[in-house]
Design a protein around this motif. Structure first.
Motif, PDB file in Angstrom:
ATOM      1  N   LEU A 227       0.853  -1.178   0.000  1.00  0.00           N
ATOM      2  CA  LEU A 227       0.000   0.000   0.000  1.00  0.00           C
ATOM      3  C   LEU A 227       0.894   1.236   0.000  1.00  0.00           C
ATOM      4  O   LEU A 227       1.873   1.290   0.746  1.00  0.00           O
ATOM      5  N   VAL A 228       0.572   2.213  -0.808  1.00  0.00           N
ATOM      6  CA  VAL A 228       1.288   3.487  -0.812  1.00  0.00           C
ATOM      7  C   VAL A 228       0.555   4.408   0.156  1.00  0.00           C
ATOM      8  O   VAL A 228      -0.624   4.720  -0.034  1.00  0.00           O
ATOM      9  N   MET A 229       1.259   4.859   1.204  1.00  0.00           N
ATOM     10  CA  MET A 229       0.627   5.612   2.284  1.00  0.00           C
ATOM     11  C   MET A 229       1.292   6.966   2.472  1.00  0.00           C
ATOM     12  O   MET A 229       2.504   7.104   2.312  1.00  0.00           O
ATOM     13  N   ARG A 230       0.479   7.948   2.818  1.00  0.00           N
ATOM     14  CA  ARG A 230       0.991   9.298   3.091  1.00  0.00           C
ATOM     15  C   ARG A 230       0.923   9.583   4.591  1.00  0.00           C
ATOM     16  O   ARG A 230       0.535   8.725   5.378  1.00  0.00           O
ATOM     17  N   ASN A 231       1.311  10.799   4.946  1.00  0.00           N
ATOM     18  CA  ASN A 231       1.377  11.191   6.352  1.00  0.00           C
ATOM     19  C   ASN A 231       0.029  11.046   7.054  1.00  0.00           C
ATOM     20  O   ASN A 231      -1.025  11.385   6.512  1.00  0.00           O
ATOM     21  N   GLU A 232       0.075  10.517   8.286  1.00  0.00           N
ATOM     22  CA  GLU A 232      -1.074  10.390   9.176  1.00  0.00           C
ATOM     23  C   GLU A 232      -2.197   9.535   8.590  1.00  0.00           C
ATOM     24  O   GLU A 232      -3.378   9.843   8.753  1.00  0.00           O
ATOM     25  N   GLN A 233      -1.799   8.474   7.931  1.00  0.00           N
ATOM     26  CA  GLN A 233      -2.722   7.417   7.554  1.00  0.00           C
ATOM     27  C   GLN A 233      -2.383   6.171   8.373  1.00  0.00           C
ATOM     28  O   GLN A 233      -1.252   5.988   8.814  1.00  0.00           O
ATOM     29  N   ALA A 234      -3.390   5.312   8.567  1.00  0.00           N
ATOM     30  CA  ALA A 234      -3.209   4.108   9.371  1.00  0.00           C
ATOM     31  C   ALA A 234      -3.529   2.880   8.531  1.00  0.00           C
ATOM     32  O   ALA A 234      -4.251   2.950   7.531  1.00  0.00           O
ATOM     33  N   VAL A 235      -2.998   1.739   8.983  1.00  0.00           N
ATOM     34  CA  VAL A 235      -3.202   0.485   8.262  1.00  0.00           C
ATOM     35  C   VAL A 235      -3.437  -0.627   9.269  1.00  0.00           C
ATOM     36  O   VAL A 235      -2.808  -0.667  10.328  1.00  0.00           O
ATOM     37  N   ILE A 236      -4.373  -1.514   8.934  1.00  0.00           N
ATOM     38  CA  ILE A 236      -4.694  -2.682   9.752  1.00  0.00           C
ATOM     39  C   ILE A 236      -3.960  -3.884   9.178  1.00  0.00           C
ATOM     40  O   ILE A 236      -4.097  -4.188   7.986  1.00  0.00           O
ATOM     41  N   SER A 237      -3.181  -4.571   9.999  1.00  0.00           N
ATOM     42  CA  SER A 237      -2.474  -5.774   9.559  1.00  0.00           C
ATOM     43  C   SER A 237      -3.083  -6.984  10.258  1.00  0.00           C
ATOM     44  O   SER A 237      -2.922  -7.139  11.476  1.00  0.00           O
ATOM     45  N   PRO A 238      -3.782  -7.864   9.521  1.00  0.00           N
ATOM     46  CA  PRO A 238      -4.313  -9.076  10.138  1.00  0.00           C
ATOM     47  C   PRO A 238      -3.188  -9.942  10.698  1.00  0.00           C
ATOM     48  O   PRO A 238      -2.016  -9.799  10.335  1.00  0.00           O
ATOM     49  N   SER A 239      -3.541 -10.855  11.575  1.00  0.00           N
ATOM     50  CA  SER A 239      -2.538 -11.659  12.260  1.00  0.00           C
ATOM     51  C   SER A 239      -1.701 -12.505  11.307  1.00  0.00           C
ATOM     52  O   SER A 239      -0.572 -12.867  11.630  1.00  0.00           O
ATOM     53  N   TRP A 240      -2.248 -12.816  10.130  1.00  0.00           N
ATOM     54  CA  TRP A 240      -1.516 -13.658   9.170  1.00  0.00           C
ATOM     55  C   TRP A 240      -0.594 -12.843   8.269  1.00  0.00           C
ATOM     56  O   TRP A 240       0.130 -13.407   7.449  1.00  0.00           O
ATOM     57  N   SER A 241      -0.608 -11.537   8.420  1.00  0.00           N
ATOM     58  CA  SER A 241       0.095 -10.652   7.488  1.00  0.00           C
ATOM     59  C   SER A 241       1.426 -10.165   8.051  1.00  0.00           C
ATOM     60  O   SER A 241       1.533  -9.853   9.237  1.00  0.00           O
ATOM     61  N   VAL A 242       2.425 -10.058   7.178  1.00  0.00           N
ATOM     62  CA  VAL A 242       3.626  -9.318   7.547  1.00  0.00           C
ATOM     63  C   VAL A 242       3.257  -7.838   7.639  1.00  0.00           C
ATOM     64  O   VAL A 242       2.211  -7.417   7.131  1.00  0.00           O
TER      65      VAL A 242
END
Length: 276
Positions: A227-242
Motif C-alpha cells: 500500500l502506498v501511504m501518506r502522512n497520518e494514515q493508518a493500516v490494519i495488519s491481520p494476524s496472518w500478514s507481515v
C-alpha cells in the motif's frame, strides 16, 4: 463508525489495489472538529483519531458496540501525535503534549477530548480493544519511556523504539502500544519482517513530509502486497500478514496490538529468502 470485516489470506490473494485499500487502509484519521473511528473485526479493535477545535469532542458509544458507554467493556489508549491536547475521563482532566499517551481503563464512563490551542489543534490517535478487567487510567510521558535503539546505518533502518503500554509502565488487558522513530537517512521499519498469528497489529505513520510516502508491505510472507501511504494514515495488519515498510524520507509510526498473547516478544520471524 466505519466497519471492516475480518479477512482471510486466501481471499486477500485476489484483491486489487482498490480492494486492499478499502479493507486495510484508514485514509483520513484526523478530521478537524471530528472523531473518526473504524471498527475492525480483526481482534475487534477500534482505531481512529480525534481533532478537537473550539469545543470538546465526546467519545459516544456506537451501535457497533451495543453498550451504554464506549469503555463499558473496552480499554483505550490515546496518543498525542501533534499539538497539545486534553482528555477528560469521568471529570479528571489529563494534559497531553506531543508523544504523550493516556491509557483509559475499562469502565470509564465519560471520555472527551479537547485542544489547548484551537488554532493549533491536537491530533489524538485512538486505539481500543475489548477488556475483561479494569486497570487504572494512567498518563505516560515520552520521557518516562526508556528508548531502545535498533538497526544499522548499512541497513538503512536505524530507529528508536519506545514501549508505552506493554505490562511494564502500564498494565492493560490485551492492548499494547508504542511508537518508533527512524533516524535521518533511514527508511526501513520492521525488516527483516515478522508475523504474530496471535495478534493483530496496526500502524499509524506520521512525521512524513507532505510529498513523501511509505510503501507499506503486507500479505502472506510468500505473496506480499503493498500500500502506498501518506502522512497520518493508518493500516490494519491481520494476524496472518507481515507488516513492514520503507519511506521516501524518515518518519515515525505508532504501533498498536491486540490479541491472545500479552508477550511483546511473541513474533514469528521471517527470513529474507522466504519473502516473495
Amino acid at each position: 463508525m466505519d466497519i471492516r470485516y475480518a479477512t482471510n489470506p486466501e481471499d486477500a490473494r485476489g484483491y486489487d489495489t482498490e480492494e486492499l485499500r478499502r479493507r486495510y487502509l484508514l485514509d483520513a484519521v484526523f478530521v478537524p472538529g471530528e472523531i473518526r473511528l473504524t471498527y475492525s473485526h480483526q481482534d475487534r479493535v477500534v482505531l481512529g483519531g480525534a481533532m478537537p477545535l473550539g469545543a470538546e469532542l465526546t467519545l459516544d458509544p456506537d451501535d457497533a458496540l451495543r453498550t451504554d458507554h464506549f469503555c463499558e467493556r473496552r480499554e483505550l489508549a490515546v496518543f498525542c501525535v501533534g499539538g497539545r491536547g486534553t482528555v477528560r475521563v469521568d471529570g479528571a482532566v489529563y494534559e497531553l503534549d506531543r508523544a504523550d499517551l493516556l491509557y483509559v481503563g475499562r469502565g470509564s464512563r465519560d471520555v472527551a477530548f479537547g485542544s489547548a490551542d484551537p488554532a493549533a489543534p491536537a491530533r489524538l490517535y485512538l486505539f481500543s480493544t475489548p477488556a475483561h478487567q479494569s486497570h487504572p487510567t494512567t498518563v505516560v510521558r515520552e520521557g518516562d519511556v526508556a528508548p531502545v535503539e535498533l538497526g544499522t546505518p548499512d541497513g538503512a533502518n536505524v530507529r528508536t523504539l519506545r514501549r508505552y503500554v506493554d505490562g511494564t509502565l502500564v498494565r492493560s488487558c490485551q492492548l499494547m502500544m508504542g511508537y518508533t522513530t527512524l533516524a535521518p537517512g533511514s527508511v526501513w521499519n520492521t525488516m527483516p519482517a515478522h508475523t504474530h498469528v496471535r495478534r493483530t497489529e496496526c500502524y499509524l505513520y506520521f512525521d512524513l513530509p507532505p510529498e513523501a510516502r511509505v510503501i507499506h508491505l503486507m500479505g502472506e510472507l510468500d505473496r506480499t502486497r503493498h500500500l502506498v501511504m501518506r502522512n497520518e494514515q493508518a493500516v490494519i495488519s491481520p494476524s496472518w500478514s507481515v507488516h513492514s515498510g520503507a519511506g521516501t524520507a524518515d518518519y515515525s509510526f505508532v504501533w498498536a496490538m491486540a490479541g491472545e498473547n500479552y508477550d511483546f516478544t511473541d513474533m514469528d520471524h521471517v527470513a529474507m529468502d522466504e519473502l516473495r
